[in-house]
Structure formats: structure tokens, C-alpha cells
Design a protein around this motif. Structure first.
Motif, PDB file in Angstrom:
ATOM      1  N   PRO A  80       0.901  -1.210  -0.175  1.00 28.87           N
ATOM      2  CA  PRO A  80      -0.079  -0.124  -0.138  1.00 28.87           C
ATOM      3  C   PRO A  80       0.942   1.160   0.046  1.00 28.87           C
ATOM      4  CG  PRO A  80      -0.690  -1.730   1.455  1.00 28.87           C
ATOM      5  CD  PRO A  80       0.424  -2.142   1.087  1.00 28.87           C
ATOM      6  N   LEU A  81       0.270   2.187  -0.474  1.00 27.90           N
ATOM      7  CA  LEU A  81       1.040   3.699  -0.878  1.00 27.90           C
ATOM      8  C   LEU A  81       0.375   4.422  -0.185  1.00 27.90           C
ATOM      9  CD1 LEU A  81       3.486   5.119  -2.080  1.00 27.90           C
ATOM     10  CD2 LEU A  81       1.849   5.543  -4.154  1.00 27.90           C
ATOM     11  N   ASP A  82       0.858   5.360   0.770  1.00 26.77           N
ATOM     12  CA  ASP A  82       0.213   6.476   1.675  1.00 26.77           C
ATOM     13  C   ASP A  82       0.319   7.783   0.790  1.00 26.77           C
ATOM     14  OD1 ASP A  82      -0.890   8.253   3.295  1.00 26.77           O
ATOM     15  OD2 ASP A  82      -0.189   7.332   5.100  1.00 26.77           O
ATOM     16  N   VAL A  83      -0.708   8.173   0.123  1.00 29.51           N
ATOM     17  CA  VAL A  83      -0.132   9.476  -0.617  1.00 29.51           C
ATOM     18  C   VAL A  83      -0.927  10.728  -0.026  1.00 29.51           C
ATOM     19  CG1 VAL A  83      -0.516   8.057  -2.916  1.00 29.51           C
ATOM     20  CG2 VAL A  83      -2.355   9.042  -1.753  1.00 29.51           C
ATOM     21  N   ALA A  84      -1.065  10.619   1.150  1.00 29.65           N
ATOM     22  CA  ALA A  84      -1.877  11.762   1.838  1.00 29.65           C
ATOM     23  C   ALA A  84      -0.749  12.943   2.014  1.00 29.65           C
ATOM     24  CB  ALA A  84      -2.250  11.495   3.388  1.00 29.65           C
ATOM     25  N   GLY A  85       0.391  12.770   1.943  1.00 24.42           N
ATOM     26  CA  GLY A  85       1.327  13.785   1.994  1.00 24.42           C
ATOM     27  C   GLY A  85       1.848  14.348   0.721  1.00 24.42           C
ATOM     28  N   ALA A  86       1.220  13.844  -0.467  1.00 28.11           N
ATOM     29  CA  ALA A  86       1.632  14.202  -1.947  1.00 28.11           C
ATOM     30  C   ALA A  86       1.115  15.329  -2.359  1.00 28.11           C
ATOM     31  CB  ALA A  86       1.103  12.939  -2.821  1.00 28.11           C
ATOM     32  N   LEU A  87       1.566  16.320  -1.698  1.00 28.11           N
ATOM     33  CA  LEU A  87       1.132  17.814  -2.105  1.00 28.11           C
ATOM     34  C   LEU A  87       2.124  18.594  -3.016  1.00 28.11           C
ATOM     35  CD1 LEU A  87      -0.046  19.266   1.573  1.00 28.11           C
ATOM     36  CD2 LEU A  87      -1.349  18.823  -0.413  1.00 28.11           C
ATOM     37  N   PRO A  88       1.646  19.097  -4.074  1.00 30.68           N
ATOM     38  CA  PRO A  88       2.531  19.732  -5.254  1.00 30.68           C
ATOM     39  C   PRO A  88       2.939  21.126  -4.714  1.00 30.68           C
ATOM     40  CG  PRO A  88       0.167  19.713  -5.883  1.00 30.68           C
ATOM     41  CD  PRO A  88       0.270  19.042  -4.821  1.00 30.68           C
ATOM     42  N   ASP A  89       3.963  21.639  -5.165  1.00 27.20           N
ATOM     43  CA  ASP A  89       4.488  22.968  -5.168  1.00 27.20           C
ATOM     44  C   ASP A  89       4.361  23.583  -6.637  1.00 27.20           C
ATOM     45  OD1 ASP A  89       5.045  23.065  -2.289  1.00 27.20           O
ATOM     46  OD2 ASP A  89       6.930  22.223  -2.787  1.00 27.20           O
ATOM     47  N   ALA A  90       4.051  24.788  -6.747  1.00 27.14           N
ATOM     48  CA  ALA A  90       3.945  25.473  -8.018  1.00 27.14           C
ATOM     49  C   ALA A  90       4.542  26.644  -7.995  1.00 27.14           C
ATOM     50  CB  ALA A  90       2.325  25.510  -8.479  1.00 27.14           C
ATOM     51  N   LYS A  91       5.108  26.987  -9.428  1.00 26.12           N
ATOM     52  CA  LYS A  91       5.684  28.350  -9.628  1.00 26.12           C
ATOM     53  C   LYS A  91       5.070  28.764 -11.103  1.00 26.12           C
ATOM     54  CE  LYS A  91       9.990  27.097  -7.355  1.00 26.12           C
ATOM     55  NZ  LYS A  91      11.451  27.132  -7.203  1.00 26.12           N
ATOM     56  N   ASP A  92       5.069  30.293 -11.061  1.00 27.68           N
ATOM     57  CA  ASP A  92       4.791  30.733 -12.204  1.00 27.68           C
ATOM     58  C   ASP A  92       6.000  30.900 -13.156  1.00 27.68           C
ATOM     59  OD1 ASP A  92       6.129  33.055 -11.496  1.00 27.68           O
ATOM     60  OD2 ASP A  92       4.429  33.962 -10.562  1.00 27.68           O
ATOM     61  N   ALA A  93       5.657  31.584 -14.406  1.00 28.32           N
ATOM     62  CA  ALA A  93       6.503  31.725 -15.506  1.00 28.32           C
ATOM     63  C   ALA A  93       7.832  32.391 -15.058  1.00 28.32           C
ATOM     64  CB  ALA A  93       5.876  32.355 -16.552  1.00 28.32           C
ATOM     65  N   GLN A  94       7.668  33.337 -14.123  1.00 28.75           N
ATOM     66  CA  GLN A  94       8.886  34.161 -13.329  1.00 28.75           C
ATOM     67  C   GLN A  94       9.611  33.394 -12.076  1.00 28.75           C
ATOM     68  OE1 GLN A  94       7.070  38.043 -12.597  1.00 28.75           O
ATOM     69  NE2 GLN A  94       6.740  38.536 -14.691  1.00 28.75           N
ATOM     70  N   GLY A  95       9.027  32.138 -11.756  1.00 25.87           N
ATOM     71  CA  GLY A  95       9.775  31.491 -10.911  1.00 25.87           C
ATOM     72  C   GLY A  95       9.233  31.817  -9.290  1.00 25.87           C
ATOM     73  N   ALA A  96       8.099  32.635  -9.215  1.00 25.34           N
ATOM     74  CA  ALA A  96       7.293  32.792  -8.130  1.00 25.34           C
ATOM     75  C   ALA A  96       6.676  31.728  -7.630  1.00 25.34           C
ATOM     76  CB  ALA A  96       6.800  34.115  -8.236  1.00 25.34           C
ATOM     77  N   ALA A  97       6.397  31.525  -6.175  1.00 22.70           N
ATOM     78  CA  ALA A  97       5.479  30.523  -5.882  1.00 22.70           C
ATOM     79  C   ALA A  97       4.101  30.809  -6.358  1.00 22.70           C
ATOM     80  CB  ALA A  97       5.739  30.473  -4.136  1.00 22.70           C
ATOM     81  N   ALA A  98       3.272  30.001  -6.327  1.00 18.79           N
ATOM     82  CA  ALA A  98       2.019  30.263  -6.812  1.00 18.79           C
ATOM     83  C   ALA A  98       0.966  29.667  -5.651  1.00 18.79           C
ATOM     84  CB  ALA A  98       1.362  29.493  -8.112  1.00 18.79           C
ATOM     85  N   ASP A  99       0.070  30.403  -5.178  1.00 25.99           N
ATOM     86  CA  ASP A  99      -0.660  29.924  -3.943  1.00 25.99           C
ATOM     87  C   ASP A  99      -1.663  28.989  -4.443  1.00 25.99           C
ATOM     88  OD1 ASP A  99       0.518  31.589  -2.154  1.00 25.99           O
ATOM     89  OD2 ASP A  99      -0.759  33.266  -2.621  1.00 25.99           O
ATOM     90  N   MET A 100      -1.850  27.859  -3.724  1.00 24.52           N
ATOM     91  CA  MET A 100      -3.122  26.948  -3.898  1.00 24.52           C
ATOM     92  C   MET A 100      -4.384  27.474  -3.419  1.00 24.52           C
ATOM     93  SD  MET A 100      -2.967  22.917  -2.502  1.00 24.52           S
ATOM     94  CE  MET A 100      -1.461  22.666  -3.074  1.00 24.52           C
ATOM     95  N   VAL A 101      -5.330  27.230  -4.362  1.00 23.41           N
ATOM     96  CA  VAL A 101      -6.686  27.856  -4.041  1.00 23.41           C
ATOM     97  C   VAL A 101      -7.778  26.987  -3.698  1.00 23.41           C
ATOM     98  CG1 VAL A 101      -8.484  28.875  -5.312  1.00 23.41           C
ATOM     99  CG2 VAL A 101      -6.200  29.374  -6.024  1.00 23.41           C
ATOM    100  N   PHE A 102      -8.434  27.310  -2.499  1.00 25.34           N
ATOM    101  CA  PHE A 102      -9.498  26.520  -1.969  1.00 25.34           C
ATOM    102  C   PHE A 102     -10.841  26.961  -2.071  1.00 25.34           C
ATOM    103  CE2 PHE A 102      -5.696  24.837  -0.016  1.00 25.34           C
ATOM    104  CZ  PHE A 102      -5.894  23.446   0.074  1.00 25.34           C
ATOM    105  N   ASP A 103     -11.774  26.400  -2.485  1.00 29.06           N
ATOM    106  CA  ASP A 103     -13.243  27.213  -2.491  1.00 29.06           C
ATOM    107  C   ASP A 103     -14.395  26.143  -2.393  1.00 29.06           C
ATOM    108  OD1 ASP A 103     -13.508  25.812  -4.973  1.00 29.06           O
ATOM    109  OD2 ASP A 103     -13.514  27.846  -6.279  1.00 29.06           O
TER     110      ASP A 103
END
Length: 281
Positions: free
Chosen positions: A203-226
Motif C-alpha cells: 500500500p502507498l500512503d499518498v496523503a502527503g503528496a502535495l504539489p508545489d507550483a511556480k509561475d513563469a517568473q519562478g514565483a511561488a503560486a498559491d493553492m486555491v480552495f473554494d
């Protein structure tokens, strides 16, 4: 001697008759609905911040309580802001859900670190990271000091040596709702779908598989929740031969929204993180 006849009694009408003062109408009791909405918004903002998620959970529970009572008052005609109370209730519930997700993620991370330390104590050396290979360029072990693999394109599948496969879809435009957290007005939001296939024999525990994202300028992108599941993280474990799918939405500044970079590892310590990049649509 003639006695004067008594004067007739003055008639008194029942309350509410014409000419009598009317009782003032009760003022609507809208305080709980307003409080629920404010607590729901603030609670959701705190819930998405890792170090303050516990405060978001507390505010979310209070928003739920005040929102339910406020909606009940509105149903009885004692308040006039039922919609506000219901919105506060929904945001409070969402705050609690996000806080629970953080609890799961942090608990999984602590567990993985503890297991890794136990392996070091038993073996005397750190356990080796799973060396990726297969459909993408091979990645070296973290201890080799070699360069990381080249970035993958959106839609590509990366296969690790233990059979685990990760695919990140092409980003697509997403419109967050009016109560979205993590999204700045004027930014552009893009959603990716991530699929993890467990090709290993455990079994594979994937609860910690959270991605990090950056935009075209290398700045960190915020994750959106709604409330429309702009981001719906991985949860629990994936059995051998099964797969799990999750959606993540990121908010990008308009000037840097033409390209997105997503970095992800299916586990925190056992697999090297891989990078997918490409233009947005």
C-alpha cells in the motif's frame, strides 16, 4: 329629591383597536448570521496556512454553530439574513475540512520521518531513495550529488523503479467562487489533475503528496480552495494495482500566467520529487 343619574362608563376597546397605540415590531436579530459569515471567512484563511490551521478549525466550528442558529432564527422570522447565515455555515464546514486535511498531512509526515529514523538506527546508514526510471529520464539518488532529471511536460507519466507512476495533466483555466481562499482578485487560476498509480507490491500512503507550483517568473503560486473543490487533495492509502486522482488549483499573477511549473513526490522521503512544466491554456 331627584338623584343625578350616573354617567355612562366610557367604553374601552380591546388592544389594537383604532386610536390605541400599537406595540413596536421586534427588530430582526441578524447578529448571529453576520458573525457566522465573518468567522467562516477568517477561519478558512487561517485553515489553509499550515501553522495556523488549528485556529482555522476553531473558528470554523464557531461559524458552524452560529450559522446554524442564525439560519434557524431566520426560518422562524426572527432574522432576515438567512443566506448570510448559510454561507457562514458552509465556510465554517470548509474550514474544518481543510484543517483536518492538514492534520492528516502533518501526521503522515511525522510518521514517515519516524520510520526513516528507525531505519537509520537499524541499518546504520540512511535508507536509499527509490531511483526513478522508466518512461522519463532516470534520476539519481539524493546522496549522489548528481544533477536532477530534466523537467517533464504536462501529460507525461513518470515511472519510479518500484512501479509507482505519476501523471500531471495539462493545466486548464478555473474560475474560483466568490469565497475562494488563496486566490487574489485579478489573478488567473489554473487547475491540474494529478494521478498516482500504485504499481508496487505494498500500500502507498499518498496523503502527503502535495504539489508545489511556480509561475513563469519562478514565483511561488498559491493553492486555491473554494466551495467548488478548486483543490481536492489526495487522502489515505492506495492499494497495489489501484490509483488515486486529485485536483489542485493555483493562482498566478497575470504577467506570469503563461507558464506553470508543478513539483511533486508521491511520498515525502521514499521518492525523489519530479517537475512538470509547460504553457497554460
Amino acid at each position: 329629591m331627584t338623584m343625578p343619574s350616573p354617567s355612562p362608563a366610557q367604553p374601552y376597546g380591546p388592544p389594537g383597536m383604532p386610536g390605541m397605540p400599537q406595540a413596536p415590531l421586534p427588530q430582526p436579530r441578524n447578529g448571529l448570521g453576520v458573525t457566522a459569515l465573518v468567522l467562516g471567512i477568517v477561519g478558512l484563511v487561517f485553515a489553509i496556512i499550515p501553522i495556523f490551521f488549528w485556529l482555522g478549525a476553531i473558528l470554523g466550528v464557531l461559524a458552524l454553530i452560529f450559522g446554524i442558529i442564525g439560519a434557524s432564527r431566520a426560518s422562524k422570522g426572527l432574522a432576515t439574513n438567512k443566506g448570510m447565515a448559510i454561507t457562514g455555515t458552509v465556510l465554517g464546514g470548509l474550514s474544518v475540512v481543510v484543517a483536518v486535511i492538514w492534520v492528516i498531512v502533518l501526521a503522515t509526515a511525522v510518521k514517515d520521518v519516524a520510520e526513516e529514523l528507525d531505519k537509520v538506527k537499524v541499518d546504520g546508514t540512511p535508507s536509499a531513495s527509490a531511483a526513478p526510471g522508466g518512461e522519463a529520464t532516470d534520476a539519481p539518488s539524493k546522496d549522489t550529488g548528481e544533477k536532477a532529471p530534466a523537467a517533464l511536460k504536462f501529460g507525461d507519466t513518470f515511472t519510479y523503479d518500484d512501479g509507482i507512476k505519476v501523471t500531471v495533466s495539462q493545466p486548464k483555466a478555473h474560475t474560483p467562487d466568490g469565497f475562494a481562499a488563496g486566490h487574489t482578485k485579478g489573478n488567473k487560476a489554473f487547475q491540474v489533475t494529478i494521478t498516482i498509480v500504485n504499481g508496487s507490491d505494498k500500500p502507498l500512503d499518498v496523503a502527503g503528496a502535495l504539489p508545489d507550483a511556480k509561475d513563469a517568473q519562478g514565483a511561488a503560486a498559491d493553492m486555491v480552495f473554494d466551495g467548488s473543490y478548486a483543490s481536492k487533495p489526495f487522502q489515505g492509502k492506495v492499494l497495489p494495482g489501484k490509483q488515486a486522482t486529485a485536483q489542485y488549483t493555483f493562482s498566478l499573477a497575470p504577467a506570469a500566467a503563461g507558464e506553470l511549473q508543478v513539483e511533486l513526490s508521491p511520498t515525502i522521503l521514499e521518492h525523489d520529487a519530479q517537475i512538470w512544466t509547460g504553457p497554460t491554456k
